[in-house]
Design an enzyme around this catalytic site. Structure first.
Site: not given
Length: 421
Positions: A23, A94, A118, A124-126, A308, A330
């Protein structure tokens, strides 16, 4: 599709090297778009997601080469060939959305497909859009693409994230490095990957303060230069392998592990009866007693318990003494591994974002199916503790986040093999 076969019952002993953080690397690689000069990343993980990000950056005009078997990545974007991130690449992962901020900062425009990855929630991208809009970007969604424009360049401003999103923090942090004036990011994510990105950007010449806290301040500069940066240790891979002795007994040292990366996770391990000791080269882990103890777990943004590691922790609690309760705060829809663990004899009840796990004496091997990246490795861990043979199908998810998992586990005594399709 490949499968992984695990034959349970083998005690684990030895050392497992922990790779650089996936990440972190996926955020560091798009930073090359901010500069005409080269960026070199060392300690890079060798994963399919890194290949996907490489393909995306190359489509934008970046030159990417790997050395030392992929552990060193050299990137250079002297000239941008395109500012369009196409669906055919972005749909696979993503983290592809992390080119949006750098493209806006350098080229003042970007067209980026909505991302994939996944299926563990809407994500969302907001929040990204709101953050970049606060720096003067104009963004509209059209035909599945975000069309972004920064007329005259981005301008510094006050960005207040309504959720401490790691991706949104990374996107706006990179964008702010070349914005005119100063930017303050409030309710910023505090994860180690954010700190790692800030350190890399600072090595490139960015002026950043406050990373690791909830408020990050950035003073925009005219240009960024060359840098070499070592990718931080992968705390999720670290936590995953730290759990392994709890399934099997024995003792494992995770090379490169550091307590500050996973403090809340280690607290839960201690409560569960798992001993963690710092060494000169990493963290040594062993189970106190015959079985772990039940503990309650709630996932939270860093420095809380990582989402995770929730699937792996659930798998371990399936054989703990007592009843454990897990709350996923989350992502929605992140208990898809529970039905697969039930196939192995686990006692799990799921109600929305809550799960109740009652430990059993033994799990039993079964054919199971990986539903996402972390779920896949949780099933492998469960297989280590199970009687008989466990076959984990659809492990292409696994290769997105764990390098050579079967090699690392077999090196410490696990009976595990990959069967090629």
């Amino acid at each position: 599709m490949d499968s992984i076969i695990v034959r349970g019952g083998a005690e684990l002993r030895g050392q497992i090297p922990i790779a650089g953080a996936k990440n972190a690397c996926l955020a560091l690689m798009p930073a090359t778009l901010l500069s005409e000069e080269p960026l070199t990343l060392t300690n890079a993980p060798r994963l399919s997601d890194i290949v996907t990000m490489t393909q995306l950056l190359e489509s934008l005009g970046c030159e990417v080469s790997s050395m030392q078997g992929g552990k060193v990545i050299a990137l250079s974007t002297h000239d941008l060939a395109s500012t369009r991130a196409d669906y055919e690449i972005v749909r696979k992962m993503r983290a592809s959305n992390l080119v949006l901020g750098p493209l806006l900062a350098r080229a003042h425009e970007a067209v980026v497909s909505l991302p994939g990855g996944c299926a563990i929630g809407a994500r969302p991208m907001d929040i990204h859009i709101e953050a970049l809009t606060a720096l003067g970007a104009e963004i509209e969604l059209k035909d599945g693409y975000l069309h972004a424009m920064a007329r005259g360049g981005l301008r510094g401003g006050r960005v207040k994230l309504r959720f401490a999103s790691v991706g949104a923090t990374e996107n706006v942090l990179m964008a702010a490095t070349l914005a005119k004036g100063s930017t303050v990011i409030e309710n910023a994510a505090r994860e180690p990957e954010i700190i790692d990105l800030a350190r890399c950007l600072r090595a490139m010449g960015a002026q950043i303060a406050g990373e690791g806290s909830s408020t990050i301040e950035v003073q925009g500069v005219d240009r960024l230069g060359a840098a070499t940066h070592r990718v931080v240790t992968d705390r999720i891979e670290l936590g995953t392998y730290m759990l392994a002795p709890a399934f099997t007994g024995g003792e494992v040292e995770c090379l490169g592990g550091k307590l500050e990366l996973i403090g809340a996770f280690v607290e839960k391990l201690d409560a569960a009866g798992i001993e963690v000791t710092e060494t000169e080269t990493g963290l040594k882990v062993k189970l106190r007693g015959d079985r772990p103890r039940a503990v309650d777990v709630t996932t939270e943004p860093f420095p809380g318990f990582p989402t995770d590691l929730q699937a792996q922790m659930m798998a371990m609690l399936c054989t703990a003494t007592g009843t454990s309760r897990l709350e996923e705060k989350i992502f929605e829809n992140r208990f898809m591994h529970a039905p697969e663990l039930q196939r192995m004899g686990a006692k799990i009840e799921v109600h929305g974002g809550h799960a109740v796990v009652t430990g059993v004496d033994k799990l039993k091997g079964a054919p199971v199916m990986a539903t996402d990246l972390r779920a896949s490795v949780s099933l492998i861990l469960a297989g280590l503790a199970a009687e008989g043979e466990t076959i984990v199908n659809r492990v292409y998810h696994l290769d997105r986040g764990y390098e050579h998992v079967e090699d690392k586990l077999s090196a410490v005594g696990a009976r595990i093999e990959r069967v090629r399709a």
